[in-house]
Scaffold this active site. Structure first.
Site, PDB file in Angstrom:
ATOM      1  CE  LYS A 189      -4.150   2.114   0.295  1.00 37.36           C
ATOM      2  NZ  LYS A 189      -5.052   2.184  -0.790  1.00 37.36           N
ATOM      3  CG  ASP A 245      -4.612 -13.289   7.909  1.00 33.87           C
ATOM      4  OD1 ASP A 245      -4.480 -14.607   7.832  1.00 33.87           O
ATOM      5  OD2 ASP A 245      -5.438 -12.548   8.620  1.00 33.87           O
ATOM      6  CG  ASP A 249      -8.847 -16.403   5.211  1.00 27.26           C
ATOM      7  OD1 ASP A 249      -7.919 -16.972   5.061  1.00 27.26           O
ATOM      8  OD2 ASP A 249      -9.680 -16.211   5.813  1.00 27.26           O
TER       9      ASP A 249
HETATM   10  C1  IPM Z   1      -3.439 -17.873   9.611  1.00 26.23           C
HETATM   11  C2  IPM Z   1      -4.329 -17.601  10.662  1.00 26.23           C
HETATM   12  C3  IPM Z   1      -3.627 -16.757  11.868  1.00 26.23           C
HETATM   13  C4  IPM Z   1      -2.937 -15.590  11.431  1.00 26.23           C
HETATM   14  C5  IPM Z   1      -4.187 -16.582  13.196  1.00 26.23           C
HETATM   15  C6  IPM Z   1      -4.889 -17.847  13.723  1.00 26.23           C
HETATM   16  C7  IPM Z   1      -3.470 -15.962  14.124  1.00 26.23           C
HETATM   17  O1  IPM Z   1      -5.362 -16.630  10.294  1.00 26.23           O
HETATM   18  O2  IPM Z   1      -2.613 -18.576   9.689  1.00 26.23           O
HETATM   19  O3  IPM Z   1      -3.787 -17.142   8.359  1.00 26.23           O
HETATM   20  O4  IPM Z   1      -3.603 -14.468  11.157  1.00 26.23           O
HETATM   21  O5  IPM Z   1      -1.619 -15.650  10.780  1.00 26.23           O
HETATM   22 MN    MN Z   2      -5.473 -16.299   8.190  1.00 24.04          MN
END
Ligand code: IPM
Ligand code: MN
Length: 365
Positions: A189, A245, A249
């Protein structure tokens, strides 16, 4: 030589899925004449209940002596609903990453053709997508100075990067790109954040050492859009801890389900292998979790920590065959999946193990 593997089931569905990952390792041992020695450790909520800390020293010692770690998940709704609890399961995972120097988190976004229908994204957008994320894992807001004011009205987490942290993960990304389609997308960013401008400058400098690899930069907001708009554009993506992170996802939807995504965390010493999904307390104990992310994490372990390419490919092929045969866990089933082919965790593990016994040509090393 025997490979020492520590299994850390952790919380929630962690135990259910790592059990299947471990069985696949054992089967690989049988098929390829490899020997493993297994140990177990506690971490997360389970460790807090038993010892008061999320990563006991005893566990850490076992990990330091291991050749590889198979990790499940940590987390418990009790903590999610009460932000005031000072000791939290996630601290165990973060401390483990930091203590073991696991600065590079590899998250391959692999789409099995058989699962084209399981994603909510159109098949024609997804087909052929193949992305390897490098998420920096021991810096950023996760580990920067944090604090809160006494009045309870102000809190902060510092987003901080040092050049050496950016440099070492950038090298890993460029090296990986060389063995793939020779393109690196760095996400930051930099239009707003000072730490991102440092990130971009260092990635550019490192990029000069890899003139054969194309380098492009994206802002994280634009990347969040383009990733699902045109996922095929991307080869290797390198980014910081927090952006990585979130984006991975999102990217799990390119692979059909969170239940399919494996990851490898590597750095200074021992490697750690884990699904990207969490502890999933909503389905814990029901035996319906998808074990394929844990099983595919085992495939990464075989290749990255041990350099056993054939063994690793055997695992991935077995998963592909099982999917080809129409077997699904509930999370990756669609309307066309017949009921009898929707398997629980254990039976999905069985299928992969059976497939391995059928398709592997035993060899001796
Ligand atoms: C991941 C998870 C972790 C993170 C959490 C559980 C601390 O979301 O491994 O992606 O945020 O890194
Ligand atoms: Mn995660």
């Amino acid at each position: 030589m025997k490979k020492k593997i520590i299994v850390l089931p952790g919380d929630g569905i962690g135990r259910e899925v790592t059990s299947e990952g471990k069985r696949v390792l054992e089967e690989i041992g049988r098929q390829f004449g490899r020997e493993f020695e297994f140990g177990e450790g506690i971490i997360g909520h389970e460790a807090i209940e038993k010892t008061g800390t999320a990563l006991p020293d005893e566990t850490l010692e076992k990990l330091r002596a291991a050749d590889a770690i198979l990790f499940g998940a940590v987390g418990h709704p009790k903590y999610d609903n009460d932000p005031s609890l000072p000791v939290r399961p996630e601290q165990g995972l973060l401390k483990m990453r930091k203590e073991l120097g696991l600065y590079a988190n590899l998250r391959p976004i692999r789409l099995f053709d058989e699962l084209l229908g399981a994603s909510s994204i159109k098949p024609e957008v997804l087909r052929g997508a193949d992305i390897l994320f490098f998420r920096e894992l021991t810096g950023d807001v996760y580990f920067g100075e944090k604090g809160k004011k006494n009045d309870g009205q102000t809190a902060y987490d510092m987003m901080i990067y040092h050049a050496y942290e950016v440099e070492r993960i950038a090298h890993k990304a460029f090296q990986a790109a060389r063995a793939r389609r020779k393109k690196v997308t760095s996400v930051d960013k930099a239009n707003v954040l000072e730490s991102s401008r440092l990130w971009r400058r260092v990635v550019q400098e490192v990029g000069k050492q890899y003139p054969d690899v194309e380098l492009e930069h994206e802002f994280v907001d634009a990347m969040a859009m383009k990733l699902i708009q045109q996922p095929r554009r991307y080869d290797v993506v390198v980014t910081g801890n927090l952006f990585g992170d979130i984006l991975t996802d999102e990217a799990s939807q390119i692979a059909g389900s969170m239940g399919m995504l494996a990851s490898a965390s590597v750095g200074d010493s021992v490697g750690l292998y884990e699904p990207i999904h969490g502890s999933a307390h909503d389905i814990t104990g029901k035996g319906i979790a998808n074990p394929l992310a844990s099983i595919l994490s085992v495939a990464l372990m075989l290749e990255i920590s041990f350099g056993w390419k054939s063994e690793s490919e055997a695992v991935v092929d077995a998963v592909r065959q099982v999917l080809k045969s129409g077997y699904r866990t509930a999370d990756i089933a669609d309307a066309s999946t017949p009921k009898e082919k929707i398997l629980n965790t254990r039976h999905m593990g069985d299928r992969v193990v059976i497939q391995l016994t059928q398709s592997t040509v035993p060899s001796t090393h």
